[in-house]
Design an enzyme around this catalytic site. Structure first.
Site, PDB file in Angstrom:
ATOM      1  N   GLY A  92      53.078  35.495  32.229  1.00 43.28           N
ATOM      2  CA  GLY A  92      53.313  35.754  33.634  1.00 43.28           C
ATOM      3  C   GLY A  92      52.114  35.355  34.468  1.00 43.28           C
ATOM      4  CB  SER A  93      51.683  34.288  37.960  1.00 38.56           C
ATOM      5  OG  SER A  93      52.124  32.984  37.661  1.00 38.56           O
ATOM      6  N   GLY A  94      49.446  36.283  37.725  1.00 37.51           N
ATOM      7  CA  GLY A  94      48.765  37.522  38.076  1.00 37.51           C
ATOM      8  C   GLY A  94      47.593  37.814  37.163  1.00 37.51           C
ATOM      9  CG  HIS A  95      47.911  37.868  33.479  1.00 39.23           C
ATOM     10  ND1 HIS A  95      47.896  39.228  33.651  1.00 39.23           N
ATOM     11  CD2 HIS A  95      49.153  37.559  33.015  1.00 39.23           C
ATOM     12  CE1 HIS A  95      49.075  39.719  33.304  1.00 39.23           C
ATOM     13  NE2 HIS A  95      49.855  38.728  32.920  1.00 39.23           N
ATOM     14  CG  HIS A 127      52.033  42.632  32.051  1.00 41.88           C
ATOM     15  ND1 HIS A 127      51.591  42.783  30.769  1.00 41.88           N
ATOM     16  CD2 HIS A 127      52.305  41.320  32.213  1.00 41.88           C
ATOM     17  CE1 HIS A 127      51.621  41.604  30.160  1.00 41.88           C
ATOM     18  NE2 HIS A 127      52.034  40.701  31.012  1.00 41.88           N
TER      19      HIS A 127
END
Ligand SMILES: Nc1ncnc2c1ncn2[C@@H]1O[C@H](COP(=O)(O)OP(=O)(O)O)[C@@H](O)[C@H]1O
Ligand SMILES: Nc1ncnc2c1ncn2[C@@H]1O[C@H](COP(=O)(O)OP(=O)(O)O)[C@@H](O)[C@H]1O
Ligand SMILES: [Mg+2]
Ligand SMILES: [Mg+2]
Ligand SMILES: [Mg+2]
Ligand SMILES: [Mg+2]
Lengths: 336, 198, 336, 198
Positions: free
Chosen positions: C54-57, C219
């Site tokens: 996922g993105s956001g990391h 997350h």
């Protein structure tokens, strides 16, 4: 206030130890000082570079100590200029017989403390020059006031003057290139949230859910005005227009840009700003040669960002692209 | 003034700054970076720990200046520290001084602050308190009156727009807040008045 | 929710563009995909490495695309595994005739989506192997459950397997070294504040002023337990003890450590943790060879950090120290 | 079931998921990462945009599966997507199918989910709804009853401790919350019941 700290009085001391322990190949802490100096000193006969300021701006400035940038960084308490005796220690560590350039951000406290240190060093026979970075266009410039603040654009000065010093240029030459950068660099920042100085425990200002502070410095101080939150592109565009009109970029120019997070803004968001900076440059016909995107000059955990434009010429571009090897800024990895 | 007055002065000043540490920080947070109380309290704490009668006012004053220079930081550390080091040069190498010498030292100190900080009365800095206070003392006002006047001078910085120091960056937003360095300077005059009166 | 974004639906798309625009010498975005691939492809005949999630990391994983690390990174929506068609695009871009290694973090969604992509790629005749990173000791490991999560330790896998792939090792060899890292790396993280997924607008959990979540993933999910805030040293020590007992470090070992900020923690605080990690190693008699301190695998703007220990042998150490040249991880700058 | 029923089913499912998007996100936030509603709504939005009668249930079902695979992401995207692609292989290349074929497709779909996800009843995943629902349908229960039972199965995940999926990381903290994937699966059964009953 929630922070990953032990006693608030020890924050700066322990963080300096941490930097030295994390990056022993790059920096060492001079015992009993707040100075981080190169682990492997620069060759003799080359100009030394010293910068510094309050803590809370990490990786500035200890993260820029190393090949191609600074020789020593002096840290004050959080958001408080370092004291002259500490700056003097930094100057001594950076002096390899060819003089020392002080790179000072334009804050009354920084300027005065570095000035006093310079007088002390000169009294010891060390040749010292100094430049004052004042890239923040948010602040009105005037002879009758303190003038503009120095913010993230300072890192371009470290980089470019550092690259020239590494090549054996004289103190006058290194100072001149630093001044050339200063005359060509402009920055502006905003905050979505305040930050909290560990010793105080309360945020320096409060903002409503739909407000931001525009034109902030890097010490959690309020900005020049409070605005309502806008979309990233609009925000970036209004700042870029202000930077470019201050730089008189009427015709297409060759540029470098820095998208600097204030400490609490995720890279996901910085990348959205970077996209707009690139598109804006394209629209204006500018030749945007380099983007630096990340955290270069922070305000603790503040959410927000600053944008910096540097107007390049051949020489500045070449020095900007020269290798550097420091904890926070590395470029020029050799590989096939 | 005797050396023990001098020691008592810094102790009293330290007590006052410590008591108002948070207020000074809050004033500084409104128009600066919120550290003025912390900075001064940290430095003065070191001063009162170390300051013992040494038989020489010159040496003691220089010691206080050097200690503030190396512990306060920021604008106020540079100004207080270098002013005291400068002032010490006109003080006698003895445990006692007369009123003229004290006046000369004060005047030397504020000259140094002016040279470093380039602020004048009306710029909304501690000079708004220092300059009229020293002038009043020079023209013969009793210390108690000068201290009271210093407090009014500090309060009088409220409506001003700052032109020097960190508060200047705020432009017109600096209006409506008392300058923290002016308040701490007024506390110094209060401390002096208490020590001299007693 | 205050974020530097335009429309929340466009966050990932615009951030990927931003990465490619900010680092054009390193990465390009494959048109109409969420894949960042090397701007200059690896030499033919060498194993390709693909990771993602996922993105956001950020900087994971696009920030690790480049010489000595990944060949392609595949991004999903914020905190959502990428879809198989996107992973397939990444595999195609990374394939230079010697096969492709997928480095997957152990989340059901990531594992299944990468598995499907692998099947599709194999159907196209591409040789694909995959490893699953499960370094998070906070989670109970058991055959009957999902097993442990993959968190920041994943970056060590990118680095070490990437270095070996660069030297022309076979897919089996690259996979084996990745598995060796996985068997020797352990991580654990905590959060002082939650984070907010742009599309949701509200934080994933709430914490009181004196609480932290211990044993979080990446997350924004709650951790394994809620604890009261403690001093940095105590916090670090309890995590390090847990990591080392899980690694069976009964006798002095050779280690690398990562102090990873979750996105909103200033480097000042990470340095305080780094200091403790170094002191703890010293106290235990370990030989701590390398510290990485910074933001490697984040959770948007979350405040908090994770600690990772990697137990080194000669080979892993040498590969860890090999040059890399990517947007977020550069080492091996050549200079006098 | 006709192809227009099939189209109506996905439209109805999309409407239900959109209406409960926030609730599904909140359930997922409690024991997962808060994106289940967003993920499904995004993917189903694309499905209903594109899904038109094509004359072939096999092609339509495969299209829905491929579209969910490429737009939902996460665990649920992989499971729904690969299950539908698998199920499509037993569907006729025609606009109509009988009850047995539909049952065979469902059974093929849940086999695929089981193979991918390795979850069994009681692990607190959508399998807690799928498996008993298909079993009930196979043993002749009317779709309306199966849908009602599906909703109870979803609710019955509340006291369980998760053993598969993201919620498993929470250990005993996953107890006391309904599994979001189970709820969305129950919504699918409700949609089916509505379409088939009308
Ligand atoms: N140029 C100057 N001349 C005289 N006083 C100054 C000047 N600049 C700042 N000051 C005084 O210093 C005070 C702030 O001190 P402090 O907060 O300790 O330092 P900093 O501004 O560096 O954080 C101001 O309130 C003001 O009275
Ligand atoms: N291994 C598995 N087998 C079956 N269903 C699963 C499995 N793992 C997760 N799920 C289902 O997926 C749902 C979560 O979907 P979603 O939130 O979209 O994906 P993610 O967990 O990747 O964020 C869970 O509520 C659960 O019902
Ligand atoms: Mg200050
Ligand atoms: Mg201040
Ligand atoms: Mg997800
Ligand atoms: Mg989810």
């Amino acid at each position: 206030m929630k922070k990953v700290v032990n006693r608030v009085e020890d924050v700066v001391d322990e963080a300096l130890d941490g930097m030295a322990l994390a990056f022993p190949a790059y920096v060492r802490r001079i015992p009993n000082t707040n100075v981080l100096a190169r682990a492997v000193p620069k060759k003799g006969g080359r100009v030394g570079l010293v910068s510094g300021g309050g803590s809370g701006h990490e990786p500035a400035h200890g993260g820029y100590v190393g090949y191609g940038m600074l020789d020593a960084a002096v840290a004050g308490e959080v958001f408080t200029s370092p004291t002259p005796d500490q700056v003097l220690e930094g100057i001594r560590a950076a002096n390899h017989g060819a003089g020392v350039l002080l790179i000072v951000k334009n804050y009354t406290g920084d300027v005065m403390n570095f000035d006093i240190a310079r007088e002390l060093a000169e009294a010891e026979g060390i040749e010292v020059a100094s430049v004052t970075v004042d890239d923040d266009v948010a602040v009105q410039d005037s002879l009758y006031t303190t003038g503009r603040r120095g913010i993230a654009g300072t890192i371009y000065v470290h980089k470019i003057a550092g690259a020239l010093a590494e090549r054996g240029a004289s103190l006058a030459e290194v100072k001149a290139v630093a001044e050339s950068v200063i005359s060509r660099v402009r920055s502006m920042g905003f905050a979505l949230t305040p930050c909290t100085v560990p010793a105080n425990g309360t945020p320096t200002f409060t903002l409503e859910e739909n407000e931001l502070e525009m034109g902030i410095g890097i010490h959690g101080e309020p900005g020049i005005q409070r605005e309502s939150v806008r979309q990233a592109d609009e925000l970036a565009e209004s700042m870029l227009d202000r930077l470019s009109s201050d730089l008189d970029l009427n015709s297409p120019a060759r540029l470098a840009a820095m998208i600097n997070g204030m400490g609490g803004t995720p890279m996901l968001e910085l990348a959205i700003l970077a996209r707009k900076v690139a598109h804006w440059s394209q629209d204006k016909g500018h030749d945007l040669r380099r983007i630096w995107m990340g955290e270069y000059m922070t305000s603790l955990e503040m959410q927000g960002a600053s944008l910096t434009l540097l107007s390049l010429d051949d020489r500045l571009q070449e020095l900007l692209d020269a290798p550097s090897d420091t904890p926070a800024l590395r470029q020029g990895v050799a590989h096939d | 003034m005797t050396e023990s007055d001098f020691v008592a002065l810094w102790r009293a000043f330290y007590d006052k700054v410590t008591a108002k540490r948070d207020e000074l920080n809050q004033l500084d947070a409104a128009i600066g970076d919120g550290d003025h109380g912390t900075n001064l309290a940290r430095g003065l704490g070191r001063v009162v720990e170390e300051l013992k009668p040494s038989g020489s006012l010159r040496a003691s004053c220089r010691m206080v200046g050097m200690r503030l220079l190396s512990t306060v930081g920021g604008a106020s550390g540079a100004l207080w520290g270098s002013a005291l080091v400068s002032a010490s040069t006109v003080l006698p190498d003895e445990a006692q001084m007369n009123h003229e010498t004290a006046l000369a030292a004060l005047s030397r100190g504020i000259d140094q602050m002016r040279a470093r900080g380039k602020a004048e009365v009306g710029d909304k800095t501690m000079m708004d308190v220092w300059i009229p206070a020293v002038t009043a003392l020079e023209s013969g006002a009793p210390v108690g009156d000068v201290a009271a006047q210093a407090m009014s001078s500090a309060e009088a910085t409220r409506p001003l727009q700052a032109r020097r120091g960190r508060a200047a960056y705020l432009g017109s937003r600096s209006i409506g807040h008392v300058d923290p360095g002016s308040l701490s300077t007024a506390l110094w005059w209060e401390a002096l008045a208490e020590v001299v009166d007693s």
